[in-house]
Design an enzyme around this catalytic site. Structure first.
Site, PDB file in Angstrom:
ATOM      1  N   ASP A 105       0.809  -1.224   0.000  1.00 32.01           N
ATOM      2  CA  ASP A 105       0.000   0.000   0.000  1.00 32.01           C
ATOM      3  C   ASP A 105       0.836   1.265   0.000  1.00 32.01           C
ATOM      4  O   ASP A 105       0.422   2.301   0.527  1.00 32.01           O
ATOM      5  CB  ASP A 105      -0.976   0.019   1.204  1.00 32.01           C
ATOM      6  CG  ASP A 105      -1.892  -1.185   1.202  1.00 32.01           C
ATOM      7  OD1 ASP A 105      -2.252  -1.649   0.110  1.00 32.01           O
ATOM      8  OD2 ASP A 105      -2.234  -1.670   2.304  1.00 32.01           O
ATOM      9  N   GLY A 140      -4.493  -4.371  -3.747  1.00 33.08           N
ATOM     10  CA  GLY A 140      -5.486  -3.339  -4.048  1.00 33.08           C
ATOM     11  C   GLY A 140      -4.710  -2.108  -4.453  1.00 33.08           C
ATOM     12  O   GLY A 140      -4.017  -1.513  -3.631  1.00 33.08           O
TER      13      GLY A 140
HETATM   14  P1  GDP Z   1      -0.629   0.277  -3.587  1.00 29.48           P
HETATM   15  O1  GDP Z   1      -1.229  -0.985  -3.105  1.00 29.48           O
HETATM   16  O2  GDP Z   1       0.836   0.356  -3.302  1.00 29.48           O
HETATM   17  O3  GDP Z   1      -0.947   0.593  -5.020  1.00 29.48           O
HETATM   18  O4  GDP Z   1      -1.294   1.442  -2.703  1.00 29.48           O
HETATM   19  P2  GDP Z   1      -2.859   1.603  -2.364  1.00 29.48           P
HETATM   20  O5  GDP Z   1      -3.540   2.078  -3.580  1.00 29.48           O
HETATM   21  O6  GDP Z   1      -3.378   0.393  -1.688  1.00 29.48           O
HETATM   22  O7  GDP Z   1      -2.799   2.706  -1.238  1.00 29.48           O
HETATM   23  C1  GDP Z   1      -2.265   3.979  -1.473  1.00 29.48           C
HETATM   24  C2  GDP Z   1      -3.389   5.018  -1.241  1.00 29.48           C
HETATM   25  O8  GDP Z   1      -2.825   6.308  -1.127  1.00 29.48           O
HETATM   26  C3  GDP Z   1      -4.366   5.116  -2.405  1.00 29.48           C
HETATM   27  O9  GDP Z   1      -5.635   5.413  -1.917  1.00 29.48           O
HETATM   28  C4  GDP Z   1      -3.806   6.254  -3.243  1.00 29.48           C
HETATM   29  O10 GDP Z   1      -4.812   6.925  -4.014  1.00 29.48           O
HETATM   30  C5  GDP Z   1      -3.289   7.164  -2.166  1.00 29.48           C
HETATM   31  N1  GDP Z   1      -2.120   7.979  -2.540  1.00 29.48           N
HETATM   32  C6  GDP Z   1      -1.080   7.669  -3.353  1.00 29.48           C
HETATM   33  N2  GDP Z   1      -0.153   8.646  -3.331  1.00 29.48           N
HETATM   34  C7  GDP Z   1      -0.630   9.603  -2.493  1.00 29.48           C
HETATM   35  C8  GDP Z   1      -0.097  10.845  -2.019  1.00 29.48           C
HETATM   36  O11 GDP Z   1       0.994  11.273  -2.372  1.00 29.48           O
HETATM   37  N3  GDP Z   1      -0.860  11.531  -1.117  1.00 29.48           N
HETATM   38  C9  GDP Z   1      -2.079  11.094  -0.688  1.00 29.48           C
HETATM   39  N4  GDP Z   1      -2.725  11.834   0.196  1.00 29.48           N
HETATM   40  N5  GDP Z   1      -2.604   9.920  -1.105  1.00 29.48           N
HETATM   41  C10 GDP Z   1      -1.869   9.189  -1.980  1.00 29.48           C
HETATM   42  P1  IMO Z   2      -0.865  -4.257  -2.226  1.00 31.11           P
HETATM   43  O1  IMO Z   2      -0.402  -4.795  -3.545  1.00 31.11           O
HETATM   44  C1  IMO Z   2      -0.978  -4.626   2.126  1.00 31.11           C
HETATM   45  C2  IMO Z   2      -0.969  -8.705   3.744  1.00 31.11           C
HETATM   46  C3  IMO Z   2      -2.221  -9.123   4.498  1.00 31.11           C
HETATM   47  C4  IMO Z   2      -1.626 -10.084   5.513  1.00 31.11           C
HETATM   48  C5  IMO Z   2      -0.524 -10.769   4.707  1.00 31.11           C
HETATM   49  C6  IMO Z   2      -0.925 -12.142   4.149  1.00 31.11           C
HETATM   50  O2  IMO Z   2      -2.135  -3.502  -2.271  1.00 31.11           O
HETATM   51  O3  IMO Z   2       0.251  -3.490  -1.580  1.00 31.11           O
HETATM   52  P2  IMO Z   2      -2.491 -12.829   2.115  1.00 31.11           P
HETATM   53  O4  IMO Z   2      -3.947 -12.568   1.879  1.00 31.11           O
HETATM   54  O5  IMO Z   2      -1.596 -12.294   1.054  1.00 31.11           O
HETATM   55  O6  IMO Z   2      -2.213 -14.276   2.422  1.00 31.11           O
HETATM   56  O7  IMO Z   2      -2.174 -12.024   3.478  1.00 31.11           O
HETATM   57  O8  IMO Z   2      -0.205  -9.897   3.650  1.00 31.11           O
HETATM   58  N1  IMO Z   2      -1.194  -8.203   2.372  1.00 31.11           N
HETATM   59  C7  IMO Z   2      -1.150  -6.910   2.032  1.00 31.11           C
HETATM   60  N2  IMO Z   2      -0.985  -5.806   2.792  1.00 31.11           N
HETATM   61  N3  IMO Z   2      -1.082  -4.518   0.780  1.00 31.11           N
HETATM   62  C8  IMO Z   2      -1.205  -5.612   0.007  1.00 31.11           C
HETATM   63  O9  IMO Z   2      -1.171  -5.557  -1.342  1.00 31.11           O
HETATM   64  C9  IMO Z   2      -1.293  -6.888   0.632  1.00 31.11           C
HETATM   65  N4  IMO Z   2      -1.451  -8.149   0.182  1.00 31.11           N
HETATM   66  C10 IMO Z   2      -1.374  -8.942   1.259  1.00 31.11           C
HETATM   67  O10 IMO Z   2      -2.846  -8.017   5.112  1.00 31.11           O
HETATM   68  O11 IMO Z   2      -1.000  -9.363   6.542  1.00 31.11           O
HETATM   69 MG    MG Z   3      -2.799  -1.637  -1.837  1.00 31.13          MG
END
Ligand code: GDP
Ligand code: IMO
Ligand code: MG
Length: 438
Positions: free
Chosen positions: A13, A40
């Site tokens: 994330d 996600g």
């Molecule tokens: P990923 O799994 O690494 O693609 O990250 P996620 O999408 O799960 O979580 C990142 C969240 O932060 C998302 O809701 C993005 O829209 C948001 N985001 C990304 N960059 C920035 C930023 O520079 N500032 C803020 N406030 N939100 C950001």
């Molecule tokens: P993105 O790509 C954050 C975490 C779960 C749990 C552990 C094992 O959005 O960064 P799983 O379902 O994979 O067997 O869960 O890994 N986890 C993540 N945490 N971002 C993700 O993906 C994750 N995918 C799995 O929360 O701790």
């Molecule tokens: Mg994510």
């Protein structure tokens, strides 16, 4: 360099989706190569938000997007994503490796049953990821090759199904409600609908070796099944070198971009040394009270909207951990860093950064290789002055001196240029530093 690899440096994330979307403009092909819909990835363009669990984030830029053999695919989730984008009139140029393993309904049930039965649950996303990878390496998997042929699917499931049913019912006391026949008929329909996208990703990438190819990592370095905080990890290798193995091409020198949040978050269980919660207070050598610690954690969660994209769970929040970033750099070989969510730190009087760990009171030289050892570490903090990013500054992409100082501090300590800084979720809210932060 034809390859760019985007990797999460922490526990996922970090904002990988945003960067993959941004960088995809200059690419020909975007490839997901590991994980499944535990991921996600959020992309925001012109106020519109897109959440991807399986489709590579390059899909909005209209690029060829591929799911390589190493991705585990829940066909229902994939079809839903495809339909949602088609409804928005996007053209989807998707290829799925015929070798990719399918997440079957019993995988999801087993994932949930094991979490329920565990005395120390991992806190998985409950999407069947681990049981599916187990079956893949256990040679009991169902691949797309099986899914598209009902006879072959039946032959596979006739062997696999009785074992899963017995496991669920006899070991976990859970019901596998669908019969073998029901699963075959439901999943054959998915196979039929997805057949049009099947390809040989390994071959396609070899035949297009002049193309610019971007690999989109899922999860983060510390969720790597071997090099993460084991056993609180996911079930695939999340580090950069795995891109080549899962895509089925020889490794090559690449641009490897480590995406790091300006602070740290984690969803699920496991050690988190810089966590800002009341519980973690006694580990910090700081004199502020535990309530204040929890308040800062809550502040980051609120400002950063830190709730899981996949499960909606609140993310645990804490200070940036440079010991982690340095280890992540060692494991992945980053050539550039992208710092995200710098705007979220705005408004804090001071910002702490963990520079190293103490283990049993003594400085630790190398990063602990196991969650048990990591849990016994305490952070050593450096305190830096806070900053305020006003909407005006964000609009003009101008950073106050204290924010630049924070970035310089990270860059100097990690030893990798920060080429990108994100100050908002929008694609456009990104500052480029071609030569690193000066
Ligand atoms: P990923 O799994 O690494 O693609 O990250 P996620 O999408 O799960 O979580 C990142 C969240 O932060 C998302 O809701 C993005 O829209 C948001 N985001 C990304 N960059 C920035 C930023 O520079 N500032 C803020 N406030 N939100 C950001
Ligand atoms: P993105 O790509 C954050 C975490 C779960 C749990 C552990 C094992 O959005 O960064 P799983 O379902 O994979 O067997 O869960 O890994 N986890 C993540 N945490 N971002 C993700 O993906 C994750 N995918 C799995 O929360 O701790
Ligand atoms: Mg994510």
């Amino acid at each position: 360099m034809p390859f760019t690899i985007v990797i999460g440096t922490q526990w996922g994330d970090e904002g990988k989706g945003k960067f993959v979307d941004l960088l995809a403009e200059q690419q020909d092909i975007v490839v997901r190569y590991q994980g499944g819909n535990n991921a996600g990835h959020t992309v925001v363009v012109d106020d519109k938000e897109y959440k991807f669990h399986l489709l590579p984030s390059g899909v909005i830029q209209g690029k060829r997007v591929l799911l390589a053999s190493g991705v585990v695919i829940d066909p229902k989730v994939l079809l839903k994503e495809i339909t949602a984008l088609k409804e928005k009139k996007y053209i989807i140029n998707l290829g799925i490796d015929v070798r990719a393993n399918i997440i079957m309904p019993y995988h999801i049930l087993l994932d949930l049953a094991r979490e329920k039965a565990a005395n120390k649950p991992i806190g998985t996303t409950g999407r069947g990821i681990c049981p599916c990878y187990e079956d893949k390496v256990g040679r009991r998997g169902v691949t797309f090759f099986d899914l598209i042929d009902p006879v072959r699917l039946q032959q596979r499931l006739d062997v696999i199904y009785p074992e899963k049913k017995a496991l669920l019912e006899k070991v976990y006391n859970e019901q596998l409600l669908s019969s073998n026949e029901q699963i075959i008929s439901e999943y054959s329909v998915y196979g039929n609908q997805l057949k049009q996208y099947l390809t040989d990703v390994s071959l396609e990438l070899s035949q297009n070796s002049n193309n610019k190819i971007l690999f989109e990592g899922a999860q983060g370095t510390f969720l790597d099944v071997a090099f993460g905080t084991y056993p609180y990890v996911t079930s695939s290798h999340t580090i950069a070198a795995n891109a080549f193995v899962q895509a089925g091409i020889p490794s090559e020198k690449s641009m490897i971009i480590g995406v790091a949040k300006a602070y740290t978050t984690r969803v699920g269980s496991g050690p988190f040394i810089t966590e800002l919660s009341a519980d973690n207070y006694n580990k910090t050598e700081n004199t502020s009270d535990s309530a204040n610690n929890a308040l800062i954690g809550d502040y980051l969660r609120k400002q950063g909207a830190e709730y899981g994209t996949t499960t909606g769970r609140p993310r645990r929040c804490g200070w940036l951990d440079l010991a982690m970033l340095k280890e992540s750099t060692r494991l992945n070989g980053f050539t550039a860093l992208a710092i995200t969510k710098l705007d979220v730190l705005s408004g804090l009087d001071e910002i702490k950064v963990c520079t190293s760990y103490l283990f049993q009171g003594k400085p630790l030289e190398n990063f602990p290789h196991n969650a048990v050892l990591l849990e016994q570490c305490a952070p050593v903090y450096k305190t830096l002055p806070g900053f305020k990013l006003t909407p005006e500054l964000i609009k003009n992409k101008t950073l106050p001196e204290n924010a630049v100082q924070y970035l310089r501090y990270i860059q100097k300590n990690v030893g990798v240029p920060i080429n990108f800084v994100s100050i908002g979720p929008e694609r456009s809210q990104t500052i480029l530093y071609e030569n690193g932060v000066e």
